[in-house]
Scaffold this motif. Structure first.
Motif, PDB file in Angstrom:
ATOM      1  N   LEU A 297      38.060  18.429 -12.179  1.00 13.03           N
ATOM      2  CA  LEU A 297      39.503  18.194 -12.219  1.00 13.03           C
ATOM      3  C   LEU A 297      40.274  19.499 -12.337  1.00 13.03           C
ATOM      4  CD1 LEU A 297      40.624  18.568 -15.417  1.00 13.03           C
ATOM      5  CD2 LEU A 297      39.349  16.435 -15.676  1.00 13.03           C
ATOM      6  N   TYR A 298      41.521  19.438 -11.936  1.00  8.85           N
ATOM      7  CA  TYR A 298      42.472  20.532 -12.109  1.00  8.85           C
ATOM      8  C   TYR A 298      43.846  19.916 -12.300  1.00  8.85           C
ATOM      9  CZ  TYR A 298      45.924  24.071 -11.015  1.00  8.85           C
ATOM     10  OH  TYR A 298      47.023  24.890 -11.083  1.00  8.85           O
ATOM     11  N   GLY A 299      44.651  20.507 -13.170  1.00 10.77           N
ATOM     12  CA  GLY A 299      46.006  20.004 -13.331  1.00 10.77           C
ATOM     13  C   GLY A 299      46.802  20.783 -14.344  1.00 10.77           C
ATOM     14  N   LYS A 300      48.047  20.397 -14.452  1.00  9.46           N
ATOM     15  CA  LYS A 300      48.937  20.897 -15.488  1.00  9.46           C
ATOM     16  C   LYS A 300      49.393  19.704 -16.326  1.00  9.46           C
ATOM     17  CE  LYS A 300      50.750  25.106 -13.398  1.00  9.46           C
ATOM     18  NZ  LYS A 300      51.975  25.900 -13.119  1.00  9.46           N
TER      19      LYS A 300
ATOM     20  N   THR B 100      56.014  19.879 -16.570  1.00  2.15           N
ATOM     21  CA  THR B 100      54.605  20.191 -16.793  1.00  2.15           C
ATOM     22  C   THR B 100      54.495  21.531 -17.498  1.00  2.15           C
ATOM     23  OG1 THR B 100      54.425  21.193 -14.590  1.00  2.15           O
ATOM     24  CG2 THR B 100      53.756  18.884 -14.815  1.00  2.15           C
ATOM     25  N   SER B 101      53.369  21.725 -18.162  1.00  2.00           N
ATOM     26  CA  SER B 101      53.143  22.948 -18.927  1.00  2.00           C
ATOM     27  C   SER B 101      52.921  24.130 -17.997  1.00  2.00           C
ATOM     28  CB  SER B 101      51.931  22.775 -19.831  1.00  2.00           C
ATOM     29  OG  SER B 101      50.767  22.574 -19.042  1.00  2.00           O
ATOM     30  N   ASP B 102      53.086  25.339 -18.546  1.00  2.00           N
ATOM     31  CA  ASP B 102      52.788  26.548 -17.778  1.00  2.00           C
ATOM     32  C   ASP B 102      51.282  26.761 -17.659  1.00  2.00           C
ATOM     33  OD1 ASP B 102      55.485  27.120 -17.442  1.00  2.00           O
ATOM     34  OD2 ASP B 102      55.595  28.299 -19.284  1.00  2.00           O
ATOM     35  N   GLY B 103      50.539  26.323 -18.653  1.00  2.00           N
ATOM     36  CA  GLY B 103      49.099  26.522 -18.636  1.00  2.00           C
ATOM     37  C   GLY B 103      48.404  25.625 -17.628  1.00  2.00           C
ATOM     38  N   GLU B 104      47.379  26.169 -16.968  1.00  2.00           N
ATOM     39  CA  GLU B 104      46.583  25.413 -16.012  1.00  2.00           C
ATOM     40  C   GLU B 104      45.290  24.951 -16.684  1.00  2.00           C
ATOM     41  OE1 GLU B 104      46.724  27.332 -11.850  1.00  2.00           O
ATOM     42  OE2 GLU B 104      47.058  28.996 -13.252  1.00  2.00           O
ATOM     43  N   ILE B 105      44.865  23.723 -16.366  1.00  2.00           N
ATOM     44  CA  ILE B 105      43.660  23.141 -16.958  1.00  2.00           C
ATOM     45  C   ILE B 105      42.615  22.943 -15.864  1.00  2.00           C
ATOM     46  CG2 ILE B 105      42.715  21.250 -18.327  1.00  2.00           C
ATOM     47  CD1 ILE B 105      44.882  22.868 -19.757  1.00  2.00           C
ATOM     48  N   PHE B 106      41.399  23.479 -16.127  1.00  2.00           N
ATOM     49  CA  PHE B 106      40.257  23.275 -15.241  1.00  2.00           C
ATOM     50  C   PHE B 106      39.200  22.502 -16.023  1.00  2.00           C
ATOM     51  CE2 PHE B 106      42.256  27.366 -14.600  1.00  2.00           C
ATOM     52  CZ  PHE B 106      42.484  27.439 -13.244  1.00  2.00           C
TER      53      PHE B 106
ATOM     54  N   GLN C 231      54.083   4.436 -28.876  1.00  2.00           N
ATOM     55  CA  GLN C 231      54.541   4.365 -30.258  1.00  2.00           C
ATOM     56  C   GLN C 231      54.612   5.759 -30.890  1.00  2.00           C
ATOM     57  OE1 GLN C 231      52.280   1.671 -32.704  1.00  2.00           O
ATOM     58  NE2 GLN C 231      53.374   2.207 -34.573  1.00  2.00           N
ATOM     59  N   LEU C 232      53.665   6.612 -30.538  1.00  2.00           N
ATOM     60  CA  LEU C 232      53.651   7.978 -31.068  1.00  2.00           C
ATOM     61  C   LEU C 232      54.445   8.952 -30.207  1.00  2.00           C
ATOM     62  CD1 LEU C 232      49.903   8.312 -32.116  1.00  2.00           C
ATOM     63  CD2 LEU C 232      51.867   7.961 -33.617  1.00  2.00           C
ATOM     64  N   GLY C 233      54.855   8.526 -29.018  1.00  2.00           N
ATOM     65  CA  GLY C 233      55.577   9.435 -28.133  1.00  2.00           C
ATOM     66  C   GLY C 233      54.668  10.424 -27.441  1.00  2.00           C
ATOM     67  N   ILE C 234      53.412  10.020 -27.166  1.00  2.00           N
ATOM     68  CA  ILE C 234      52.436  10.897 -26.522  1.00  2.00           C
ATOM     69  C   ILE C 234      52.218  10.449 -25.085  1.00  2.00           C
ATOM     70  CG2 ILE C 234      50.031  11.643 -26.487  1.00  2.00           C
ATOM     71  CD1 ILE C 234      49.947  11.377 -29.477  1.00  2.00           C
ATOM     72  N   ASN C 235      52.334  11.389 -24.157  1.00  2.00           N
ATOM     73  CA  ASN C 235      51.862  11.187 -22.791  1.00  2.00           C
ATOM     74  C   ASN C 235      51.508  12.568 -22.244  1.00  2.00           C
ATOM     75  OD1 ASN C 235      51.401  10.697 -20.023  1.00  2.00           O
ATOM     76  ND2 ASN C 235      52.758   8.916 -20.076  1.00  2.00           N
ATOM     77  N   ASN C 236      50.248  12.937 -22.361  1.00  2.00           N
ATOM     78  CA  ASN C 236      49.809  14.265 -21.921  1.00  2.00           C
ATOM     79  C   ASN C 236      48.944  14.179 -20.671  1.00  2.00           C
ATOM     80  OD1 ASN C 236      47.507  13.194 -23.039  1.00  2.00           O
ATOM     81  ND2 ASN C 236      47.060  14.925 -24.380  1.00  2.00           N
ATOM     82  N   ALA C 237      49.335  13.279 -19.757  1.00  2.00           N
ATOM     83  CA  ALA C 237      48.620  13.129 -18.488  1.00  2.00           C
ATOM     84  C   ALA C 237      48.574  14.464 -17.751  1.00  2.00           C
ATOM     85  CB  ALA C 237      49.295  12.068 -17.628  1.00  2.00           C
ATOM     86  N   LEU C 238      47.517  14.644 -16.960  1.00  2.00           N
ATOM     87  CA  LEU C 238      47.407  15.822 -16.110  1.00  2.00           C
ATOM     88  C   LEU C 238      47.988  15.517 -14.734  1.00  2.00           C
ATOM     89  CD1 LEU C 238      43.818  17.123 -16.960  1.00  2.00           C
ATOM     90  CD2 LEU C 238      45.978  18.260 -17.479  1.00  2.00           C
ATOM     91  N   LEU C 239      48.752  16.448 -14.208  1.00  2.00           N
ATOM     92  CA  LEU C 239      49.290  16.341 -12.850  1.00  2.00           C
ATOM     93  C   LEU C 239      48.505  17.293 -11.961  1.00  2.00           C
ATOM     94  CD1 LEU C 239      51.313  15.344 -10.757  1.00  2.00           C
ATOM     95  CD2 LEU C 239      52.900  17.123 -11.534  1.00  2.00           C
TER      96      LEU C 239
END
Length: 559
Positions: free
Chosen positions: A160-163, A170-176, A135-143
């Motif tokens: 975990l690790y993902g973008k 996918t975003s340029d930033g990496e998430i740890f 409904q809000l248009g949000i899907n920020n799943a990590l790949l």
């Protein structure tokens, strides 16, 4: 349209196949359609994002497949289609038809492994939350990948690790990320109470084009929390620290404006038969946290790493949702008269049931609910010219928002019940909307609702609403009529009308009529009417929707 037809054909084929052989397959289909048309009051249809007023028909369609195979293995895939375009005010990154999420998963009693897209939340989400809200248009799943391990009954570990996903990219930033949950009550063998602590780390690494940055590519966030439950009492607290990072204003990185951030949240409550109380305090300072820095504060809510919803009453009525609060978690230096570093405040909920048979309770009793919330800016010294601020930790600055509400639910007979609802609100339009010409709006809203059950599943529901304010621009009235033919079929009509002087809404009837039909796991709904420009909120998270008129439909199916 061809891709949409193919999706529907694919769904029908899976329905036939699964009934014969794929016992482990679960399928869910959701399709939301809108036809936007020109309107004398709301104006001709035009999509400012796509610069197109000709494509009146829009679809958001989601086909999700979950398949259990072998032992402890599952696979998930979600095909998404936004053809010919996505619904109004969804991110332009939602375009075309493609595979939105996919994952392969393994799980047993101690170990869980995910490869592909996944959703995760550490603590309350102040440091990390990935989720989907269509409904809000949000899907920020990590790949990427995630591993959860429970080596002992009282210890849980997650790495975990993902973008982050946005659109089909996918975003340029990496998430740890790393998270630890320790159940102290198991260690202490406590039978009448529960104690637990949690420790989390989240890192965001993103390269920058700035030649000599005053900040590191890697931004680190740390969280510690404590939860306690005993009998009818509970309490929890969480603190988050975010390392120094560049401030982003209107999409621009200000290399000379680098600050750390932090958050504190405390919640406590008590409940017993017929009575409950819950209180929350929260302070946010520079807690905007995005997988790409330049996306800070974007209107599509993309690339959010953490979760900072507005902690206010979530109202159910049309007029109580005209002035809604959005959490002010970021640093704003838009003007010498508009500078913010975060927010501080809280809310209180009280619930009380007046006993049946008492003078006020009557034959069926009476339910009371009271809510109060207050939010302000952080008090301190702000220097616009030198791009700096120094805030008091527990200082309350300018008032942003307040909300007082009282709800009385009364059952008069087995078939007839009513709700009396009163709301008093204060809304600082300038600071909440970053609107230089915004007003300080004080409003009172009264809602009367009654429902009468007619037997054999039939019922009638009526709602009358009125909003008074200190602003000449806002003087609203509204009403709803709903008739349920059975638990499966219902029809409704509603309308809100502003006799105030607001040029964008003056003397416009924002009417809607439609209905829904349910059978098993299938639900179809239709609606035609006008959409008022404003905020749509789900769970304290809001996005702006433009004014529009048209026909909308929604289809939900699962098996």
């Amino acid at each position: 349209m061809k891709k949409l037809i193919l999706l529907l054909f694919f769904y029908s084929s899976l329905n036939s196949v699964s009934a014969q052989s794929l016992d482990g397959l679960r399928v869910g289909l959701e399709s939301n359609m809108a036809w936007y048309n020109d309107d004398k009051k709301t104006g001709p249809f035009f999509d400012s994002e796509n610069q197109d007023g000709d494509k009146h028909l829009r679809f958001n369609t989601y086909l999700k497949l979950d398949y259990n195979f072998l032992k402890n293995f599952t696979a998930t895939a979600q095909v998404e289609s936004y053809e010919p375009l996505a619904l109004l005010n969804y991110s332009p990154n939602f375009e075309g038809t493609n595979l939105g999420i996919y994952s392969l998963n393994y799980r047993n009693s101690k170990l869980e492994i995910n490869a592909g897209h996944f959703y995760e939340q550490f603590g309350s989400g102040l440091i990390l939350r990935n989720w989907e809200d269509r409904q809000l248009g949000i899907n920020n799943a990590l790949l990427g990948g995630r591993l959860k391990y429970r080596p002992l009954d009282f210890l849980s570990l997650t790495g975990l690790y993902g973008k982050q996903r946005f659109g089909f990219e996918t975003s340029d930033g990496e998430i740890f990320g790393f998270n630890t949950e320790i159940d102290l009550s198991t260690i202490l063998k406590s039978e009448n109470s529960s104690y637990s602590i949690g420790l989390s780390y989240v890192g965001r690494k993103e390269a920058t084009k700035i030649e000599d940055p005053n900040f590191d590519e890697l931004t680190n966030a740390f969280s510690g929390r404590f939860d306690f439950y005993k009998n009818n009492f509970y309490a929890n607290a969480e603190y988050v620290y975010k390392s120094e990072d560049v401030t982003v204003i209107a999409g621009q990185l200000l290399n000379d404006f680098v600050n750390p951030g932090n958050a504190l949240s405390i919640n406590t409550g008590f409940s017993t038969k017929g009575f409950g109380i819950d209180a929350t305090f929260r302070r946010l300072e520079n807690m905007g946290f995005f997988s790409e820095r330049e996306k800070t504060g974007n209107v599509y809510l993309e690339n959010n790493i953490n979760f900072t919803p507005a902690l206010t009453k979530q109202h159910d009525y049309l007029l109580t949702n005209i002035f809604v609060y959005q959490a002010q978690s970021q640093v704003i230096f838009a003007d010498p008269q508009l500078m913010e570093a975060g927010e501080i405040g809280g809310q209180l909920d009280l619930y009380y049931n007046i006993k049946k048979g008492s003078a006020l309770g009557g034959e069926y009793g009476t339910k009371l609910a009271f809510n109060a919330s207050y939010w302000a800016g952080l008090k301190g010294d702000f220097d616009y010219g030198n791009l700096s601020y120094d805030v008091d930790y527990l200082g309350f600055g300018s008032k942003y928002f307040s909300d007082l509400s009282l709800e009385i639910r009364k059952k008069w007979s087995k078939k007839w019940s009513s709700i009396f609802y009163f709301v008093n609100q204060y809304y600082n339009q300038k600071t909440i909307e970053d609107n230089f010409s915004g007003e300080q709006i004080q409003s009172n809203i009264l809602v009367l609702e009654t429902t009468n059950k007619l037997g054999k599943g039939k019922s009638v529901r009526l709602v009358a609403q009125k909003l008074w304010s200190n602003s000449e621009n806002h003087d609203w009235v509204g009403g709803t009529f709903e008739f349920n033919f059975s638990p499966r079929l219902s029809l409704y009509v509603n309308d809100i009308y502003n006799s105030g002087l607001d040029s964008s809404t003056k003397e416009t009837h924002y009417f809607n009529f439609g209905g829904s039909f349910n059978k098993g796991t299938t639900r179809l709904s239709l609606n035609y009417g006008r959409q008022r420009a404003g905020l749509v909120c789900v769970g304290g998270v809001c996005r702006f929707v433009p004014e529009a008129t048209g026909l909308s439909a929604s289809l939900l199916m699962s098996f």
